[in-house]
Design a protein around this motif. Structure first.
Motif, PDB file in Angstrom:
ATOM      1  N   HIS A  93      30.543  96.534  37.718  1.00 33.54           N
ATOM      2  CA  HIS A  93      29.357  96.430  38.801  1.00 33.54           C
ATOM      3  C   HIS A  93      29.975  96.491  40.163  1.00 33.54           C
ATOM      4  N   ASP A  94      31.832  95.785  39.524  1.00 28.12           N
ATOM      5  CA  ASP A  94      32.235  96.131  40.760  1.00 28.12           C
ATOM      6  C   ASP A  94      32.996  97.784  41.664  1.00 28.12           C
ATOM      7  N   GLU A  95      32.376  98.422  40.921  1.00 27.16           N
ATOM      8  CA  GLU A  95      32.965 100.189  41.425  1.00 27.16           C
ATOM      9  C   GLU A  95      31.660 100.208  42.551  1.00 27.16           C
ATOM     10  N   MET A  96      30.682  99.516  42.570  1.00 30.25           N
ATOM     11  CA  MET A  96      29.631  99.538  42.863  1.00 30.25           C
ATOM     12  C   MET A  96      29.174  98.877  44.593  1.00 30.25           C
ATOM     13  N   MET A  97      29.997  98.075  44.457  1.00 36.53           N
ATOM     14  CA  MET A  97      30.363  97.522  45.596  1.00 36.53           C
ATOM     15  C   MET A  97      29.799  97.933  47.613  1.00 36.53           C
ATOM     16  N   GLY A  98      29.827  99.531  47.417  1.00 43.12           N
ATOM     17  CA  GLY A  98      29.089  99.730  48.543  1.00 43.12           C
ATOM     18  C   GLY A  98      27.651  99.813  48.714  1.00 43.12           C
ATOM     19  N   ILE A  99      27.066  99.510  47.664  1.00 40.74           N
ATOM     20  CA  ILE A  99      25.336  99.164  47.581  1.00 40.74           C
ATOM     21  C   ILE A  99      25.322  98.475  49.201  1.00 40.74           C
ATOM     22  N   PHE A 100      26.428  97.699  48.984  1.00 44.53           N
ATOM     23  CA  PHE A 100      25.380  96.546  49.992  1.00 44.53           C
ATOM     24  C   PHE A 100      25.582  96.363  51.503  1.00 44.53           C
ATOM     25  N   ASN A 101      26.077  97.771  51.597  1.00 45.63           N
ATOM     26  CA  ASN A 101      26.062  98.558  53.204  1.00 45.63           C
ATOM     27  C   ASN A 101      24.452  98.508  53.442  1.00 45.63           C
ATOM     28  N   PHE A 102      24.006  99.200  52.527  1.00 44.52           N
ATOM     29  CA  PHE A 102      22.258  99.431  53.217  1.00 44.52           C
ATOM     30  C   PHE A 102      21.711  97.726  53.117  1.00 44.52           C
ATOM     31  N   ILE A 103      22.211  97.012  51.030  1.00 39.07           N
ATOM     32  CA  ILE A 103      21.116  96.040  51.190  1.00 39.07           C
ATOM     33  C   ILE A 103      21.021  95.300  52.165  1.00 39.07           C
ATOM     34  N   ASP A 104      22.559  94.861  52.712  1.00 46.06           N
ATOM     35  CA  ASP A 104      22.564  94.334  53.789  1.00 46.06           C
ATOM     36  C   ASP A 104      21.958  94.751  55.066  1.00 46.06           C
ATOM     37  N   LEU A 105      21.848  95.313  55.228  1.00 47.35           N
ATOM     38  CA  LEU A 105      21.114  95.548  56.292  1.00 47.35           C
ATOM     39  C   LEU A 105      19.586  95.708  56.235  1.00 47.35           C
ATOM     40  N   PHE A 106      19.326  96.012  54.550  1.00 49.96           N
ATOM     41  CA  PHE A 106      17.871  95.707  54.765  1.00 49.96           C
ATOM     42  C   PHE A 106      17.263  94.401  55.195  1.00 49.96           C
ATOM     43  N   LYS A 107      18.656  93.023  54.397  1.00 53.12           N
ATOM     44  CA  LYS A 107      18.876  91.761  54.587  1.00 53.12           C
ATOM     45  C   LYS A 107      18.423  91.512  55.526  1.00 53.12           C
ATOM     46  N   ASN A 108      19.155  91.613  56.399  1.00 58.37           N
ATOM     47  CA  ASN A 108      19.026  91.250  57.945  1.00 58.37           C
ATOM     48  C   ASN A 108      18.536  92.001  58.715  1.00 58.37           C
ATOM     49  N   ASN A 109      17.755  92.588  58.050  1.00 57.68           N
ATOM     50  CA  ASN A 109      16.281  93.431  59.358  1.00 57.68           C
ATOM     51  C   ASN A 109      14.899  93.396  59.045  1.00 57.68           C
ATOM     52  N   SER A 110      14.549  92.424  58.200  1.00 60.89           N
ATOM     53  CA  SER A 110      13.270  92.625  57.230  1.00 60.89           C
ATOM     54  C   SER A 110      12.131  91.352  57.739  1.00 60.89           C
ATOM     55  N   GLN A 111      11.287  91.237  57.824  1.00 54.79           N
ATOM     56  CA  GLN A 111      10.493  90.375  58.499  1.00 54.79           C
ATOM     57  C   GLN A 111      11.187  88.825  58.424  1.00 54.79           C
ATOM     58  N   LYS A 112      10.179  88.036  58.589  1.00 52.31           N
ATOM     59  CA  LYS A 112      11.303  86.784  58.863  1.00 52.31           C
ATOM     60  C   LYS A 112      11.117  85.885  57.919  1.00 52.31           C
ATOM     61  N   LYS A 113      10.728  85.563  56.984  1.00 48.20           N
ATOM     62  CA  LYS A 113      10.285  85.256  56.060  1.00 48.20           C
ATOM     63  C   LYS A 113      10.440  86.123  54.196  1.00 48.20           C
ATOM     64  N   PRO A 114      11.476  87.118  54.507  1.00 50.67           N
ATOM     65  CA  PRO A 114      11.008  88.122  53.554  1.00 50.67           C
ATOM     66  C   PRO A 114      10.756  87.318  51.587  1.00 50.67           C
ATOM     67  N   MET A 115      11.084  86.443  51.365  1.00 50.67           N
ATOM     68  CA  MET A 115      11.533  85.851  50.126  1.00 50.67           C
ATOM     69  C   MET A 115       9.949  85.660  49.768  1.00 50.67           C
ATOM     70  N   ASP A 116       9.272  85.324  51.411  1.00 48.75           N
ATOM     71  CA  ASP A 116       7.314  84.918  50.728  1.00 48.75           C
ATOM     72  C   ASP A 116       7.020  85.574  50.495  1.00 48.75           C
ATOM     73  N   THR A 117       7.383  86.648  51.359  1.00 50.92           N
ATOM     74  CA  THR A 117       5.946  87.968  50.734  1.00 50.92           C
ATOM     75  C   THR A 117       6.067  89.215  49.955  1.00 50.92           C
ATOM     76  N   ASP A 118       5.367  88.993  48.749  1.00 47.33           N
ATOM     77  CA  ASP A 118       4.897  89.153  47.942  1.00 47.33           C
ATOM     78  C   ASP A 118       4.460  91.203  48.512  1.00 47.33           C
ATOM     79  N   TYR A 119       4.402  91.491  47.697  1.00 42.50           N
ATOM     80  CA  TYR A 119       4.390  93.535  47.555  1.00 42.50           C
ATOM     81  C   TYR A 119       3.132  93.572  48.639  1.00 42.50           C
ATOM     82  N   MET A 120       2.034  93.047  47.673  1.00 42.97           N
ATOM     83  CA  MET A 120       0.789  93.236  49.157  1.00 42.97           C
ATOM     84  C   MET A 120       0.974  93.029  50.824  1.00 42.97           C
ATOM     85  N   GLY A 121       1.930  92.086  50.525  1.00 41.75           N
ATOM     86  CA  GLY A 121       2.248  91.139  51.465  1.00 41.75           C
ATOM     87  C   GLY A 121       2.801  92.477  52.788  1.00 41.75           C
ATOM     88  N   SER A 122       3.799  93.434  52.239  1.00 43.14           N
ATOM     89  CA  SER A 122       4.554  93.879  52.543  1.00 43.14           C
ATOM     90  C   SER A 122       3.739  95.222  53.034  1.00 43.14           C
TER      91      SER A 122
END
Lengths: 295, 427, 276
Positions: free
Chosen positions: B234-263
């Protein structure tokens, strides 16, 4: 008193105790020993063929399984916190509610109420609250502290679990302690007051020692409950985030029912049982000894 | 008074005994009664299991309509969302798989154990299978020449976005490259809008992110095959982190507490501008705020700089396996009813999902944008996921939760994915 | 005298605040049952705008609440009857005997508190299958009697020890048989403890989820926790208004039972658990 096997009483004993003994043995102990046997196999729960593999399961869980030992550690942490918090709170509540307050019955009912709700529902209610309401509530009351990442932060989730399970069982333990307090001879307490001791001394020197038998029961119940928590955590976090709240029960549940390794899962359950036996045995010895010396 | 209470209790006990006994007799009688009818037309019960909440009503209506026409056939639908696979596994170990069940990973690798132990049967001869296009049926055919899944619903995965909020933030068109997306995110934030509504508590939403971002990388160089052979990482796929990090850093304040319906709620309240889901989320939003759905569209995730690559991800959604040889005919008849018979109308009205049978329906704007892109061939279709180990989405979900929660690093995450795949290969 | 009043008031106020906080989750469950979906999701903490009864109606029909309730009721009622009967009888004999066998039997029974259900679960299902107890109310009842009696035996045993032997003695002299002695003399005196056992074990059986989950397959035999949880992991996972309402409806019977029997709990626990 007479011995159990005394001839004249044996027939009656058989009649009175026999039925429940049979049902209990057949439906609980026999499956337990069967489970013990399966823990030495790699049975997947379905195959008619069962392969005996000796101690391999037990060795694997302690050496090769990267999730088991952390789950064990988590279980201990939760249990310690839970037992401490539950018993201390239950004792405080019990003391407060055995005064002559007029609304005491109402408070007693409200604190006991959580126990009437099933553990699964309890987990769901708290999950609902901690994910949907806290932000709103924090705004309204101005208490920013409420707005934590209760179930999302892997470092906090353990404490959230303790909070929820304490909420559930504290009322029950409190009831036991209330009973204990009420059965203390009033004259002893009054004698203490006449001798001039204050509330604190009255508690630690008179009430607590006399309550040791009840405390033993309370601590025993909360220990065995805390080490076995499953339903609440399952509905609260499902083991997450990631595996941050996976306790032994959840871990073995996954092995047995998700990965179809019933033998392995049962072996873990046996290990947990042994741990509970050892801990509660030690606990009984300690608190009983305390009760004896103090009295 | 005491005696009255005692007699009351005795009566209650007696009554419940009688009732309990009576119930069992009534059940037996029902069985025997139907046994007689069985001589005339064979009484068949089909159990249908799936995991899609948005089609529950539609499926029930279809079943009722079919049962009205065919009184000797009973169809029991069951929808299980969480622990779908666990329930299925426990039915499997009880040697009692439902007659018709949706496969969460309808690929050859995942279904191989079922095929080898004769737990699912080929459906080549069913009428509806014969109606599929060449492309579709060849994609469903396994290496032994048989088709084992009845495709039912397709879906797309990508970003559902609120065009109104985008316009208000000064973004004219949906970003087609990663750098454009970075710019859009900034503009949204400057306008006080949360860019992404994340649902960290429900791991499955995160897992799908991994393989969407990895789609291009997955499709290259036979990644899945090489992983099975132990020849890839999976090291070949490091490229996915570009978007994943963008997503991670630009979501609501407590992303890990929100479930599907919350989102979904965040998006419906127009506090967040993007929801990385599929069209089922649009249905959920329409329950809460239909006006928001009107201004929503869906596009592929722009995770690379190449607009051609960043296309909408077209996927299977509900594909059924059949575990009953005895009643295969009834199964075929039922699907024929849905696709060609009266069920078609109900499908149009209630199910309203993209399907391989050409059933048109009134679509919401989100689905319309999907259909448009499908028509213009602007989609990427799943090639890897179907070849991943069984339950791979769950592995990805757990690992993503750990990464998003800051418990592991990128390389640790990739190593875990590698380890899990190897473990699956060993079994 | 004044010191007692001051601390009593302080305790009362303190407990009042704590109890209200304790009640919060139940409060939120209550108010959200009477809101439509949109209100539940968008304004979760707020008091309902109007009292909306649609959720209750939908859960009643959709989850077939009456059927679930009847099943739970039958199973709980019969199991409790069995538990009370067998445990009182066993507890009686065990409290009037002593010696190694008695001690062994008591420890034997206490294993049920130590061994987690999960360790016994799978082989139990296998055993139940062998005796055709799967997917039947009677199967569940027998297992609940087996699992629920040990604690009751303990409680009864401790309680009966406090009853003076003189009562039985005079009856034996009068020539009464053991069964008569038990049912006519002893059993009526066990009321406080019986109330405790009934409440505690009813809670356990009524709210039990795991055992029905792995043994009941037919829809018409499901108990409340099973039926509700089934919906909960299914449709209600996305329809929070129905989910919360179903939780309320699942808990309501026990909450109502509590209101009726709460005064017995303390006296029962007192007499049973303290005199070990």
């Amino acid at each position: 008193m007479r011995g159990f096997m005394e001839k004249s009483k044996f027939g009656v004993n058989l009649l009175f105790i026999g039925p429940i003994l049979i049902i209990y043995t057949l439906l609980f102990m026999y499956p337990f020993f069967e489970g013990l046997y399966y823990s030495f196999t790699n049975w997947n729960g379905v195959d008619p063929k069962v392969n005996f593999i000796g101690l391999k399961n037990y060795i694997e869980m302690f050496t090769k399984d990267e999730y088991f030992l952390p789950s064990l550690q988590r279980t201990f942490i939760i249990a310690v916190l839970n037992v401490a918090l539950v018993n201390i709170l239950a004792m405080i509540f019990a003391l407060a509610l055995t005064t002559e307050g007029r609304l005491n019955n109402l408070w007693r009912a409200m604190v006991f109420m959580p126990y009437m709700i099933s553990m699964v529902v309890c987990g769901f209610i708290w999950r609902f609250m901690l994910t949907n309401i806290v932000e709103n509530l924090a705004e309204v009351t101005g208490m920013e502290f409420i707005n934590q990442s209760w179930l999302g932060d892997p470092n906090i989730v353990i404490y959230s679990i303790v909070m929820v399970s304490t909420w559930w069982i504290a009322g029950y333990i409190m009831t036991i302690y209330i009973a204990g307090i009420l059965s203390i001879d009033q004259s002893l307490i009054e004698a203490g007051e006449i001798d001039g001791c204050n509330t604190q001394q009255s508690f630690f020197k008179i009430k607590l020692p006399l309550m040791m038998p009840v405390v033993t029961v309370g601590v025993f119940l909360s220990i065995s409950y805390s080490l076995k928590i499953f339903d609440t955590i399952y509905s609260l976090t499902g083991g997450g985030p990631g595996k941050a709240s996976e306790v032994v029960m959840l871990n073995l549940y996954r092995d047995a029912f998700v990965y179809n390794r019933y033998g392995y899962g049962t072996a873990k359950a046996i290990v947990l049982t042994l741990i509970i036996v050892i801990i509660t045995y030690l606990q009984m010895r300690m608190t009983n000894a305390k009760g004896n010396t103090e009295s | 008074m005491k005696r009255l209470l005692c007699s009351l209790i005795v009566v209650c006990v007696a009554a419940s005994f009688v009732w309990a006994g009576g119930q069992q007799e009534a059940d037996k009688a029902a069985e025997e009664g139907s046994g007689e009818k069985a001589e005339k037309a064979e009484k068949v019960t089909l159990e249908l299991y799936h995991y899609k909440d948005v089609i529950v009503e539609g499926m029930n209506e279809l079943a009722e309509a079919y049962m009205a026409e065919n009184p000797n056939i009973t169809i029991k639908n069951e929808m299980i969302s969480t622990e779908y696979n666990t329930v299925l596994k426990s039915r499997d170990s009880a040697c009692n798989l439902p007659d018709i069940w949706a496969a969460s990973t309808p690929g050859e690798k995942a279904l191989k154990p079922y095929i080898e132990s004769n737990k699912i049967y080929p459906v080549n001869d069913l009428k509806v299978i014969g109606q599929l296009t060449e492309d579709v049926s060849s994609s469903l055919t396994f290496s032994d020449g048989n088709i084992y899944t009845i495709p039912f619903l397709n879906t797309a995965r990508g970003i559902i976005y609120n065009t109104k909020l985008f316009k208000e933030a000064g973004i004219d068109s949906f970003p087609e490259t990663f750098s454009e997306m970075e710019g859009a995110v900034k503009k949204l934030k400057d306008n006080g809008i949360i860019p992404f509504a994340a649902a960290g508590k429900d791991g499955w939403t995160l897992g799908s992110l991994v393989y969407q971002c990895g789609a291009e990388l997955y499709a290259k160089n036979n990644f899945a095959e090489r992983m099975w052979a132990g020849d890839a990482s999976h090291d070949e796929m490091m490229g996915i982190f570009n978007f994943i990090d963008l997503f991670k850093n630009n979501s609501q304040k407590k992303p890990m507490d929100t479930d599907y319906m919350g989102s979904v709620a965040l998006y419906a309240q127009e506090k967040a501008a993007m929801l990385i889901q599929g069209p089922w989320a649009a249905v959920a939003v329409s329950d809460l705020a239909p006006e928001v759905v009107e201004v929503s569209r869906m596009e592929g995730i722009p995770y690379t700089e190449d607009a051609e690559v960043n296309q909408l991800y077209f996927d299977y959604d509900v594909f059924f396996c059949v575990s009953t040889k005895e009643h295969m005919e009834a199964v075929g008849d039922y699907f024929d009813f849905i696709v060609n018979g009266e069920g078609r109308d109900i499908f149009k009205e209630k199910i309203k999902a993209i399907n391989p049978y050409g059933i048109d329906f009134e679509a919401n704007p989100v689905v319309q944008s999907i259909q448009e892109q499908l028509k213009n061939n602007e989609t990427v279709s799943d090639t890897l996921y179907v070849n991943a180990p069984d339950g791979w989405w769950q592995t990805q979900a757990i690992v993503m939760q750990e990464y998003m929660g800051g418990q592991i690093t990128k390389s640790e995450m990739m190593k875990k994915l590698d380890d899990e795949w190897l473990k699956a290969a060993d079994q | 005298m004044s010191k007692r009043n001051k601390s009593t008031v302080a305790a009362g106020v303190g407990m009042g605040i704590i109890s209200l906080v304790w009640f919060l989750p139940v409060y939120f469950m209550l108010i959200n049952s009477f809101k439509p979906l949109k209100e539940v999701i968008f304004t979760t903490a707020a008091f309902p705008k109007n009292f909306y009864f649609g959720n209750i109606r939908e859960v009643w029909e959709g989850a077939n609440y009456f059927l679930l309730f009847s099943n739970s009721f039958i199973i709980t009622f019969i199991s409790i009857t069995g538990i009370v009967l067998f445990s009182a009888m066993a507890g009686y004999r065990l409290s009037r005997s002593s010696g190694k066998v008695t001690a062994f039997l008591l420890s034997y029974f206490i294993l049920t508190l130590i061994i987690p259900f999960q360790a016994v679960m799978i082989p139990l299902v296998k055993t139940m299958r062998e005796f055709a107890m799967i997917d039947s109310r009677w199967g569940l009842i027998l297992v609940y009697v087996a699992l629920g009696s040990p604690i009751a035996i303990f409680l009864y045993q401790g309680y009966i020890k406090t009853l003076p032997y003189a009562l039985e003695e005079s009856a034996i002299i009068d020539g009464a048989g053991q069964l008569t002695i038990f049912f006519r003399i002893i059993f009526p005196l066990l009321k406080p403890m019986t109330s405790t056992v009934v409440i505690l074990q009813s809670l356990y059986i009524w709210n039990d989820f795991l055992l029905p989950l792995i043994t009941i397959q037919s829809d018409n035999l499901k108990t409340i926790p099973l039926g509700i949880a089934g919906k909960f992991f299914g449709q209600y996972a996305f329809k929070w208004n129905l989910g919360i309402t179903s939780m309320l409806m699942a808990s309501l019977p026990m909450l109502i039972l509590y209101i009726f029997v709460q005064r017995f709990i303390i006296s029962g626990v007192m007499k049973g658990s303290v005199k070990y």
